[in-house]
Motif scaffolding. Sequence first.
Motif, PDB file in Angstrom:
ATOM      1  N   THR A 141       0.756  -1.240  -0.070  1.00 23.48           N
ATOM      2  CA  THR A 141       0.183  -0.110   0.168  1.00 23.48           C
ATOM      3  C   THR A 141       0.835   1.269  -0.045  1.00 23.48           C
ATOM      4  OG1 THR A 141      -1.684  -1.267   1.102  1.00 23.48           O
ATOM      5  CG2 THR A 141      -1.991   1.342   1.276  1.00 23.48           C
ATOM      6  N   PRO A 142       0.533   2.158  -0.966  1.00 26.44           N
ATOM      7  CA  PRO A 142       1.451   3.319  -0.924  1.00 26.44           C
ATOM      8  C   PRO A 142       1.076   4.198   0.020  1.00 26.44           C
ATOM      9  CG  PRO A 142       0.379   2.942  -3.296  1.00 26.44           C
ATOM     10  CD  PRO A 142      -0.147   2.074  -2.042  1.00 26.44           C
ATOM     11  N   GLY A 143       1.737   5.415   0.358  1.00 26.24           N
ATOM     12  CA  GLY A 143       1.487   6.406   1.625  1.00 26.24           C
ATOM     13  C   GLY A 143       0.428   7.147   1.082  1.00 26.24           C
ATOM     14  N   PHE A 144      -0.682   7.287   1.798  1.00 27.54           N
ATOM     15  CA  PHE A 144      -1.833   8.092   1.747  1.00 27.54           C
ATOM     16  C   PHE A 144      -1.577   9.548   1.652  1.00 27.54           C
ATOM     17  CE2 PHE A 144      -4.143   3.818   2.432  1.00 27.54           C
ATOM     18  CZ  PHE A 144      -5.132   4.058   1.866  1.00 27.54           C
ATOM     19  N   PRO A 145      -2.293  10.216   0.921  1.00 29.78           N
ATOM     20  CA  PRO A 145      -1.923  11.914   1.066  1.00 29.78           C
ATOM     21  C   PRO A 145      -2.724  12.095   2.526  1.00 29.78           C
ATOM     22  CG  PRO A 145      -3.619  11.303  -0.813  1.00 29.78           C
ATOM     23  CD  PRO A 145      -3.023  10.120  -0.423  1.00 29.78           C
ATOM     24  N   PRO A 146      -2.162  13.511   3.006  1.00 23.84           N
ATOM     25  CA  PRO A 146      -3.031  13.826   4.186  1.00 23.84           C
ATOM     26  C   PRO A 146      -4.305  14.017   3.850  1.00 23.84           C
ATOM     27  CG  PRO A 146      -1.370  15.522   3.381  1.00 23.84           C
ATOM     28  CD  PRO A 146      -1.020  14.119   2.477  1.00 23.84           C
ATOM     29  N   MET A 147      -5.175  13.944   4.901  1.00 30.59           N
ATOM     30  CA  MET A 147      -6.751  14.319   4.642  1.00 30.59           C
ATOM     31  C   MET A 147      -6.728  15.997   4.862  1.00 30.59           C
ATOM     32  SD  MET A 147      -9.619  12.867   4.248  1.00 30.59           S
ATOM     33  CE  MET A 147      -9.762  11.409   4.852  1.00 30.59           C
ATOM     34  N   THR A 148      -7.082  16.543   3.590  1.00 30.64           N
ATOM     35  CA  THR A 148      -7.089  17.856   3.768  1.00 30.64           C
ATOM     36  C   THR A 148      -8.503  18.280   3.509  1.00 30.64           C
ATOM     37  OG1 THR A 148      -4.685  18.052   2.903  1.00 30.64           O
ATOM     38  CG2 THR A 148      -6.089  20.202   3.028  1.00 30.64           C
ATOM     39  N   LEU A 149      -9.098  19.123   4.184  1.00 28.81           N
ATOM     40  CA  LEU A 149     -10.353  19.719   3.958  1.00 28.81           C
ATOM     41  C   LEU A 149     -10.517  21.128   3.352  1.00 28.81           C
ATOM     42  CD1 LEU A 149     -12.095  18.615   7.282  1.00 28.81           C
ATOM     43  CD2 LEU A 149     -12.318  17.155   5.019  1.00 28.81           C
ATOM     44  N   ARG A 150     -11.446  21.301   2.664  1.00 33.11           N
ATOM     45  CA  ARG A 150     -11.527  22.848   2.087  1.00 33.11           C
ATOM     46  C   ARG A 150     -11.856  23.597   3.100  1.00 33.11           C
ATOM     47  NH1 ARG A 150     -13.717  19.315  -1.727  1.00 33.11           N
ATOM     48  NH2 ARG A 150     -13.102  19.641  -3.788  1.00 33.11           N
ATOM     49  N   PRO A 151     -11.288  25.030   3.108  1.00 31.01           N
ATOM     50  CA  PRO A 151     -11.498  25.885   4.329  1.00 31.01           C
ATOM     51  C   PRO A 151     -12.892  26.225   4.452  1.00 31.01           C
ATOM     52  CG  PRO A 151     -10.734  26.911   2.190  1.00 31.01           C
ATOM     53  CD  PRO A 151     -10.578  25.274   1.860  1.00 31.01           C
ATOM     54  N   THR A 152     -13.208  26.476   5.446  1.00 29.81           N
ATOM     55  CA  THR A 152     -14.677  26.970   5.834  1.00 29.81           C
ATOM     56  C   THR A 152     -14.672  28.436   5.451  1.00 29.81           C
ATOM     57  OG1 THR A 152     -13.864  27.195   8.221  1.00 29.81           O
ATOM     58  CG2 THR A 152     -14.861  25.258   7.714  1.00 29.81           C
ATOM     59  N   VAL A 153     -16.117  28.981   5.494  1.00 29.35           N
ATOM     60  CA  VAL A 153     -16.227  30.376   5.141  1.00 29.35           C
ATOM     61  C   VAL A 153     -16.946  30.829   6.492  1.00 29.35           C
ATOM     62  CG1 VAL A 153     -16.468  29.732   2.640  1.00 29.35           C
ATOM     63  CG2 VAL A 153     -18.568  29.809   3.983  1.00 29.35           C
ATOM     64  N   SER A 154     -17.438  32.127   6.081  1.00 29.27           N
ATOM     65  CA  SER A 154     -18.033  32.849   7.344  1.00 29.27           C
ATOM     66  C   SER A 154     -19.657  32.197   7.390  1.00 29.27           C
ATOM     67  CB  SER A 154     -18.485  34.343   6.566  1.00 29.27           C
ATOM     68  OG  SER A 154     -19.253  34.995   7.567  1.00 29.27           O
ATOM     69  N   PRO A 155     -19.741  32.084   8.733  1.00 30.82           N
ATOM     70  CA  PRO A 155     -21.281  31.334   8.891  1.00 30.82           C
ATOM     71  C   PRO A 155     -22.464  32.431   8.417  1.00 30.82           C
ATOM     72  CG  PRO A 155     -20.074  31.934  11.001  1.00 30.82           C
ATOM     73  CD  PRO A 155     -19.133  32.252   9.876  1.00 30.82           C
ATOM     74  N   ARG A 156     -22.064  33.678   8.402  1.00 31.43           N
ATOM     75  CA  ARG A 156     -23.141  34.555   8.351  1.00 31.43           C
ATOM     76  C   ARG A 156     -23.843  34.137   6.474  1.00 31.43           C
ATOM     77  NH1 ARG A 156     -21.821  38.498   4.364  1.00 31.43           N
ATOM     78  NH2 ARG A 156     -20.115  38.588   3.497  1.00 31.43           N
ATOM     79  N   PHE A 157     -23.064  33.250   5.736  1.00 31.61           N
ATOM     80  CA  PHE A 157     -23.521  33.089   4.515  1.00 31.61           C
ATOM     81  C   PHE A 157     -25.067  32.197   4.729  1.00 31.61           C
ATOM     82  CE2 PHE A 157     -19.305  33.737   2.598  1.00 31.61           C
ATOM     83  CZ  PHE A 157     -19.606  34.876   2.087  1.00 31.61           C
ATOM     84  N   ALA A 158     -24.993  31.458   5.779  1.00 31.06           N
ATOM     85  CA  ALA A 158     -26.111  30.660   5.986  1.00 31.06           C
ATOM     86  C   ALA A 158     -27.432  31.362   6.218  1.00 31.06           C
ATOM     87  CB  ALA A 158     -25.829  29.810   7.095  1.00 31.06           C
ATOM     88  N   ASP A 159     -27.187  32.508   7.124  1.00 29.86           N
ATOM     89  CA  ASP A 159     -28.156  33.498   7.310  1.00 29.86           C
ATOM     90  C   ASP A 159     -28.541  34.355   6.080  1.00 29.86           C
ATOM     91  OD1 ASP A 159     -28.079  33.083   9.858  1.00 29.86           O
ATOM     92  OD2 ASP A 159     -26.606  34.596  10.426  1.00 29.86           O
ATOM     93  N   LEU A 160     -27.643  34.538   5.100  1.00 31.99           N
ATOM     94  CA  LEU A 160     -28.108  35.066   3.720  1.00 31.99           C
ATOM     95  C   LEU A 160     -29.006  34.090   2.849  1.00 31.99           C
ATOM     96  CD1 LEU A 160     -24.717  37.036   2.724  1.00 31.99           C
ATOM     97  CD2 LEU A 160     -26.617  37.843   3.762  1.00 31.99           C
ATOM     98  N   ILE A 161     -28.672  32.817   3.012  1.00 35.98           N
ATOM     99  CA  ILE A 161     -29.379  31.942   2.235  1.00 35.98           C
ATOM    100  C   ILE A 161     -30.957  31.521   3.165  1.00 35.98           C
ATOM    101  CG2 ILE A 161     -29.683  29.478   1.704  1.00 35.98           C
ATOM    102  CD1 ILE A 161     -26.781  29.323   1.409  1.00 35.98           C
TER     103      ILE A 161
END
Length: 336
Positions: A141-161
Amino acid sequence: MSSPALHPSASGDRSTPAAALTPVPSTAAAIVELERVLDVFRTVNRTAKDVVSDSRLQQLEWVATELATALPLGVSETAGDSLQDLLAPEAVHAYLLLGRGGYLRSMPIVSTDPTSVDASERIRIYCLEAFARQARIPFETPGFPPMTLRPTVSPRFADLITNHLEDLTQGPETDRSDLIVRSLAMWGVMRDVLPRLGELESMLLDDLTLIADTRTLTLIRQPQGGLRGRMPEPETVVLSEDTARRLDAWIARRTKLITRLQGGAPRQLWLAVPDHPDAGLPIHRRGISRWYKKVADAVQVTQDAAGVPETDLVPTRWETMRRTLLAEREARDTAT
Protein backbone atom coordinates in the motif's frame (compact mmCIF):
# COMPACT_ATOMS: atom_id res chain seq x y z
CA MET A 1 -24.09 3.89 -48.59
CA SER A 2 -20.50 5.12 -48.59
CA SER A 3 -17.70 2.79 -49.61
CA PRO A 4 -14.92 1.83 -47.17
CA ALA A 5 -11.67 3.75 -47.38
CA LEU A 6 -9.28 2.03 -49.77
CA HIS A 7 -5.51 1.99 -50.01
CA PRO A 8 -3.73 1.35 -53.34
CA SER A 9 -1.77 -1.87 -53.49
CA ALA A 10 1.90 -2.01 -54.37
CA SER A 11 1.04 -2.42 -58.06
CA GLY A 12 -1.44 0.42 -57.95
CA ASP A 13 -4.18 -1.52 -59.77
CA ARG A 14 -5.93 -3.06 -56.82
CA SER A 15 -7.40 -1.65 -53.60
CA THR A 16 -7.49 -3.12 -50.12
CA PRO A 17 -9.89 -2.06 -47.33
CA ALA A 18 -8.09 0.20 -44.84
CA ALA A 19 -9.36 -1.87 -41.92
CA ALA A 20 -7.48 -4.88 -43.23
CA LEU A 21 -4.23 -2.94 -42.95
CA THR A 22 -4.80 -1.94 -39.31
CA PRO A 23 -3.78 -4.52 -36.71
CA VAL A 24 -6.31 -4.98 -33.91
CA PRO A 25 -4.46 -4.85 -30.57
CA SER A 26 -5.20 -7.68 -28.17
CA THR A 27 -6.32 -6.90 -24.63
CA ALA A 28 -3.49 -7.22 -22.12
CA ALA A 29 -3.71 -10.19 -19.77
CA ALA A 30 -3.66 -7.85 -16.77
CA ILE A 31 -6.79 -6.05 -17.98
CA VAL A 32 -8.57 -9.35 -18.67
CA GLU A 33 -7.87 -10.45 -15.08
CA LEU A 34 -8.95 -7.05 -13.78
CA GLU A 35 -12.25 -7.32 -15.64
CA ARG A 36 -12.90 -10.69 -13.99
CA VAL A 37 -12.33 -9.14 -10.56
CA LEU A 38 -14.68 -6.30 -11.48
CA ASP A 39 -17.37 -8.82 -12.42
CA VAL A 40 -17.19 -10.22 -8.89
CA PHE A 41 -17.77 -6.75 -7.43
CA ARG A 42 -20.66 -6.17 -9.84
CA THR A 43 -22.30 -9.42 -8.74
CA VAL A 44 -21.92 -8.55 -5.08
CA ASN A 45 -23.31 -5.07 -5.76
CA ARG A 46 -26.48 -6.56 -7.25
CA THR A 47 -27.09 -8.84 -4.26
CA ALA A 48 -25.49 -7.06 -1.29
CA LYS A 49 -25.23 -3.28 -1.64
CA ASP A 50 -24.20 -3.02 1.99
CA VAL A 51 -20.98 -4.82 1.02
CA VAL A 52 -20.35 -3.12 -2.34
CA SER A 53 -22.45 0.03 -2.66
CA ASP A 54 -23.33 1.71 -5.95
CA SER A 55 -20.88 4.54 -5.24
CA ARG A 56 -18.07 2.12 -4.38
CA LEU A 57 -18.71 0.11 -7.55
CA GLN A 58 -18.59 3.33 -9.55
CA GLN A 59 -15.20 4.12 -7.99
CA LEU A 60 -13.87 0.62 -8.72
CA GLU A 61 -14.92 0.87 -12.36
CA TRP A 62 -13.41 4.34 -12.63
CA VAL A 63 -10.03 3.15 -11.32
CA ALA A 64 -10.14 0.08 -13.59
CA THR A 65 -10.72 2.37 -16.58
CA GLU A 66 -7.80 4.55 -15.53
CA LEU A 67 -5.53 1.50 -15.20
CA ALA A 68 -6.45 0.42 -18.73
CA THR A 69 -5.70 3.96 -19.95
CA ALA A 70 -2.38 4.11 -18.08
CA LEU A 71 -1.10 0.73 -19.26
CA PRO A 72 -0.11 1.75 -22.82
CA LEU A 73 1.56 4.87 -21.42
CA GLY A 74 4.24 2.62 -19.97
CA VAL A 75 3.67 2.28 -16.23
CA SER A 76 6.21 -0.57 -16.25
CA GLU A 77 7.70 -3.01 -18.76
CA THR A 78 5.74 -6.01 -17.45
CA ALA A 79 2.56 -4.32 -16.15
CA GLY A 80 0.40 -5.86 -18.87
CA ASP A 81 1.55 -9.43 -18.27
CA SER A 82 -0.67 -10.08 -15.25
CA LEU A 83 -2.79 -8.29 -12.65
CA GLN A 84 -0.05 -8.95 -10.11
CA ASP A 85 2.42 -7.10 -12.33
CA LEU A 86 -0.06 -4.27 -12.81
CA LEU A 87 -0.41 -3.92 -9.03
CA ALA A 88 3.32 -4.15 -8.37
CA PRO A 89 4.87 -1.15 -6.54
CA GLU A 90 6.64 0.27 -9.61
CA ALA A 91 3.50 0.16 -11.77
CA VAL A 92 1.28 1.53 -8.99
CA HIS A 93 3.69 4.41 -8.38
CA ALA A 94 3.69 5.33 -12.08
CA TYR A 95 -0.11 5.03 -12.28
CA LEU A 96 -0.63 7.34 -9.29
CA LEU A 97 1.74 9.90 -10.80
CA LEU A 98 -0.21 9.85 -14.07
CA GLY A 99 -3.48 10.21 -12.19
CA ARG A 100 -2.20 13.07 -10.05
CA GLY A 101 -0.89 14.83 -13.15
CA GLY A 102 -4.30 14.66 -14.83
CA TYR A 103 -3.03 12.51 -17.73
CA LEU A 104 -5.78 9.90 -17.29
CA ARG A 105 -8.72 12.27 -17.51
CA SER A 106 -11.26 11.56 -20.21
CA MET A 107 -12.25 15.24 -20.35
CA PRO A 108 -10.13 18.40 -19.93
CA ILE A 109 -10.77 20.70 -16.99
CA VAL A 110 -10.15 24.39 -16.47
CA SER A 111 -8.44 24.15 -13.09
CA THR A 112 -7.49 21.54 -10.52
CA ASP A 113 -8.36 21.77 -6.83
CA PRO A 114 -5.45 20.26 -4.84
CA THR A 115 -7.86 18.86 -2.23
CA SER A 116 -9.77 17.08 -4.99
CA VAL A 117 -6.50 15.57 -6.24
CA ASP A 118 -5.74 14.23 -2.77
CA ALA A 119 -9.25 12.81 -2.38
CA SER A 120 -9.03 11.14 -5.79
CA GLU A 121 -5.68 9.58 -4.92
CA ARG A 122 -7.08 8.13 -1.69
CA ILE A 123 -9.94 6.58 -3.67
CA ARG A 124 -7.46 5.14 -6.18
CA ILE A 125 -5.46 3.49 -3.39
CA TYR A 126 -8.59 2.11 -1.70
CA CYS A 127 -9.66 0.54 -5.00
CA LEU A 128 -6.22 -0.88 -5.77
CA GLU A 129 -6.25 -2.52 -2.33
CA ALA A 130 -9.71 -3.96 -3.07
CA PHE A 131 -8.55 -5.40 -6.41
CA ALA A 132 -5.51 -7.03 -4.81
CA ARG A 133 -7.53 -8.37 -1.88
CA GLN A 134 -10.17 -9.90 -4.14
CA ALA A 135 -7.54 -11.43 -6.46
CA ARG A 136 -5.44 -12.57 -3.47
CA ILE A 137 -2.41 -10.74 -4.79
CA PRO A 138 0.30 -9.32 -2.50
CA PHE A 139 -0.02 -5.53 -2.43
CA GLU A 140 2.27 -2.87 -1.01
CA THR A 141 0.00 0.00 0.00
CA PRO A 142 1.43 3.40 -0.98
CA GLY A 143 1.42 6.24 1.50
CA PHE A 144 -1.92 8.04 1.62
CA PRO A 145 -1.93 11.80 1.03
CA PRO A 146 -2.92 13.77 4.14
CA MET A 147 -6.62 14.31 4.72
CA THR A 148 -7.06 17.96 3.75
CA LEU A 149 -10.46 19.62 3.98
CA ARG A 150 -11.57 22.65 2.05
CA PRO A 151 -11.44 25.81 4.18
CA THR A 152 -14.61 26.95 5.87
CA VAL A 153 -16.26 30.31 5.19
CA SER A 154 -18.15 32.88 7.20
CA PRO A 155 -21.24 31.39 8.89
CA ARG A 156 -23.17 34.55 7.97
CA PHE A 157 -23.63 33.08 4.49
CA ALA A 158 -26.13 30.62 5.98
CA ASP A 159 -28.22 33.54 7.24
CA LEU A 160 -28.09 35.11 3.77
CA ILE A 161 -29.47 31.90 2.28
CA THR A 162 -32.22 31.77 4.91
CA ASN A 163 -33.17 35.39 4.20
CA HIS A 164 -33.16 34.75 0.45
CA LEU A 165 -35.55 31.78 0.78
CA GLU A 166 -37.82 33.70 3.16
CA ASP A 167 -37.99 36.58 0.68
CA LEU A 168 -39.47 34.13 -1.84
CA THR A 169 -42.40 33.39 0.49
CA GLN A 170 -44.11 36.77 0.32
CA GLY A 171 -47.88 36.50 0.03
CA PRO A 172 -50.37 33.83 1.17
CA GLU A 173 -48.94 30.40 1.98
CA THR A 174 -51.39 28.76 -0.43
CA ASP A 175 -49.77 30.67 -3.29
CA ARG A 176 -46.31 29.24 -2.62
CA SER A 177 -44.98 26.73 -5.10
CA ASP A 178 -44.08 23.20 -4.07
CA LEU A 179 -40.45 24.08 -4.78
CA ILE A 180 -40.45 26.98 -2.30
CA VAL A 181 -42.21 24.90 0.37
CA ARG A 182 -39.71 22.06 -0.06
CA SER A 183 -36.78 24.49 -0.16
CA LEU A 184 -37.73 26.06 3.17
CA ALA A 185 -38.22 22.67 4.82
CA MET A 186 -35.04 21.16 3.41
CA TRP A 187 -32.92 24.17 4.30
CA GLY A 188 -34.33 24.12 7.85
CA VAL A 189 -33.34 20.46 8.22
CA MET A 190 -29.92 21.17 6.74
CA ARG A 191 -29.26 23.93 9.29
CA ASP A 192 -30.66 22.00 12.27
CA VAL A 193 -29.22 18.56 11.52
CA LEU A 194 -26.13 19.36 9.39
CA PRO A 195 -26.47 16.19 7.31
CA ARG A 196 -24.30 15.16 4.39
CA LEU A 197 -25.97 14.91 1.00
CA GLY A 198 -26.17 11.13 1.26
CA GLU A 199 -27.93 11.44 4.61
CA LEU A 200 -30.42 13.92 3.15
CA GLU A 201 -31.07 11.61 0.22
CA SER A 202 -31.74 8.60 2.47
CA MET A 203 -34.09 10.36 4.94
CA LEU A 204 -37.44 8.61 5.23
CA LEU A 205 -40.82 9.91 6.26
CA ASP A 206 -40.70 7.35 9.08
CA ASP A 207 -37.62 9.10 10.49
CA LEU A 208 -39.83 11.99 11.63
CA THR A 209 -41.58 11.72 15.00
CA LEU A 210 -43.74 14.07 17.05
CA ILE A 211 -43.32 13.70 20.80
CA ALA A 212 -44.88 16.19 23.22
CA ASP A 213 -45.22 18.83 20.50
CA THR A 214 -41.54 18.43 19.61
CA ARG A 215 -40.64 17.22 16.17
CA THR A 216 -37.47 15.13 15.92
CA LEU A 217 -35.62 13.51 13.06
CA THR A 218 -33.57 10.32 13.38
CA LEU A 219 -30.74 9.54 10.99
CA ILE A 220 -27.60 7.44 10.71
CA ARG A 221 -24.51 9.52 10.11
CA GLN A 222 -22.24 8.65 7.19
CA PRO A 223 -18.81 9.93 8.29
CA GLN A 224 -16.37 11.06 5.62
CA GLY A 225 -13.87 8.34 4.86
CA GLY A 226 -16.16 5.49 5.93
CA LEU A 227 -16.94 3.87 9.25
CA ARG A 228 -13.82 1.68 9.23
CA GLY A 229 -15.47 -1.30 10.92
CA ARG A 230 -17.57 0.64 13.43
CA MET A 231 -21.31 0.04 13.52
CA PRO A 232 -23.26 3.23 12.72
CA GLU A 233 -25.45 4.47 15.55
CA PRO A 234 -28.76 6.25 14.92
CA GLU A 235 -28.86 9.86 16.09
CA THR A 236 -32.02 11.77 16.99
CA VAL A 237 -32.02 15.55 16.52
CA VAL A 238 -34.64 17.94 17.91
CA LEU A 239 -35.75 20.33 15.20
CA SER A 240 -36.41 24.04 15.72
CA GLU A 241 -39.99 25.32 15.77
CA ASP A 242 -39.53 27.05 12.40
CA THR A 243 -38.18 23.88 10.78
CA ALA A 244 -40.96 21.77 12.30
CA ARG A 245 -43.57 24.17 10.95
CA ARG A 246 -42.01 24.18 7.49
CA LEU A 247 -41.75 20.40 7.51
CA ASP A 248 -45.47 20.16 8.27
CA ALA A 249 -46.17 22.37 5.25
CA TRP A 250 -43.90 20.22 3.08
CA ILE A 251 -45.46 16.94 4.21
CA ALA A 252 -48.90 18.28 3.23
CA ARG A 253 -47.57 19.11 -0.25
CA ARG A 254 -45.72 15.80 -0.39
CA THR A 255 -48.97 13.91 0.22
CA LYS A 256 -50.55 15.62 -2.77
CA LEU A 257 -47.55 14.80 -4.94
CA ILE A 258 -47.60 11.06 -4.26
CA THR A 259 -51.35 10.75 -4.90
CA ARG A 260 -50.56 11.35 -8.58
CA LEU A 261 -48.28 8.32 -8.73
CA GLN A 262 -49.30 4.84 -9.75
CA GLY A 263 -48.05 1.91 -7.70
CA GLY A 264 -46.41 2.09 -4.28
CA ALA A 265 -45.79 5.40 -2.54
CA PRO A 266 -42.14 6.39 -1.97
CA ARG A 267 -40.88 6.33 1.60
CA GLN A 268 -38.21 9.01 1.09
CA LEU A 269 -38.84 12.35 2.76
CA TRP A 270 -37.62 14.50 -0.11
CA LEU A 271 -39.33 14.24 -3.49
CA ALA A 272 -38.95 16.02 -6.82
CA VAL A 273 -41.53 18.73 -7.44
CA PRO A 274 -43.19 20.19 -10.55
CA ASP A 275 -42.13 21.14 -13.18
CA HIS A 276 -39.58 18.35 -12.92
CA PRO A 277 -40.55 15.33 -15.07
CA ASP A 278 -40.01 13.03 -12.06
CA ALA A 279 -42.28 15.02 -9.74
CA GLY A 280 -43.36 12.82 -6.85
CA LEU A 281 -40.32 10.53 -7.08
CA PRO A 282 -37.40 10.62 -4.61
CA ILE A 283 -34.80 13.28 -5.25
CA HIS A 284 -31.21 12.05 -5.32
CA ARG A 285 -28.14 13.69 -3.85
CA ARG A 286 -27.13 15.19 -7.19
CA GLY A 287 -30.52 16.84 -7.43
CA ILE A 288 -30.13 18.20 -3.90
CA SER A 289 -26.63 19.43 -4.75
CA ARG A 290 -27.88 21.20 -7.90
CA TRP A 291 -30.73 22.80 -5.92
CA TYR A 292 -28.36 24.11 -3.25
CA LYS A 293 -25.95 25.47 -5.87
CA LYS A 294 -28.75 27.38 -7.60
CA VAL A 295 -29.75 28.96 -4.29
CA ALA A 296 -26.14 29.85 -3.42
CA ASP A 297 -25.58 31.33 -6.90
CA ALA A 298 -28.73 33.45 -6.56
CA VAL A 299 -27.55 34.80 -3.20
CA GLN A 300 -24.13 35.62 -4.66
CA VAL A 301 -25.73 37.47 -7.58
CA THR A 302 -27.66 39.57 -5.08
CA GLN A 303 -24.48 40.26 -3.12
CA ASP A 304 -22.64 41.31 -6.27
CA ALA A 305 -25.49 43.54 -7.44
CA ALA A 306 -25.49 45.31 -4.07
CA GLY A 307 -21.74 45.85 -4.32
CA VAL A 308 -21.05 44.09 -1.02
CA PRO A 309 -17.27 43.82 -0.50
CA GLU A 310 -16.29 40.33 0.63
CA THR A 311 -13.25 38.11 0.66
CA ASP A 312 -15.11 34.82 0.29
CA LEU A 313 -18.01 33.93 -1.99
CA VAL A 314 -21.14 32.07 -1.00
CA PRO A 315 -20.04 28.41 -1.12
CA THR A 316 -21.74 26.44 -3.86
CA ARG A 317 -20.91 23.13 -2.16
CA TRP A 318 -23.15 22.17 0.75
CA GLU A 319 -20.27 20.25 2.37
CA THR A 320 -18.31 23.51 2.76
CA MET A 321 -21.29 25.22 4.37
CA ARG A 322 -22.02 22.15 6.51
CA ARG A 323 -18.52 22.10 7.97
CA THR A 324 -18.68 25.85 8.54
CA LEU A 325 -21.86 25.51 10.60
CA LEU A 326 -20.50 22.43 12.37
CA ALA A 327 -17.34 24.30 13.40
CA GLU A 328 -19.45 27.21 14.66
CA ARG A 329 -21.68 24.84 16.66
CA GLU A 330 -18.72 23.01 18.18
CA ALA A 331 -17.08 26.29 19.17
CA ARG A 332 -20.32 27.46 20.80
CA ASP A 333 -20.73 24.18 22.68
CA THR A 334 -17.14 24.37 23.90
CA ALA A 335 -17.64 27.93 25.15
CA THR A 336 -20.70 26.95 27.16
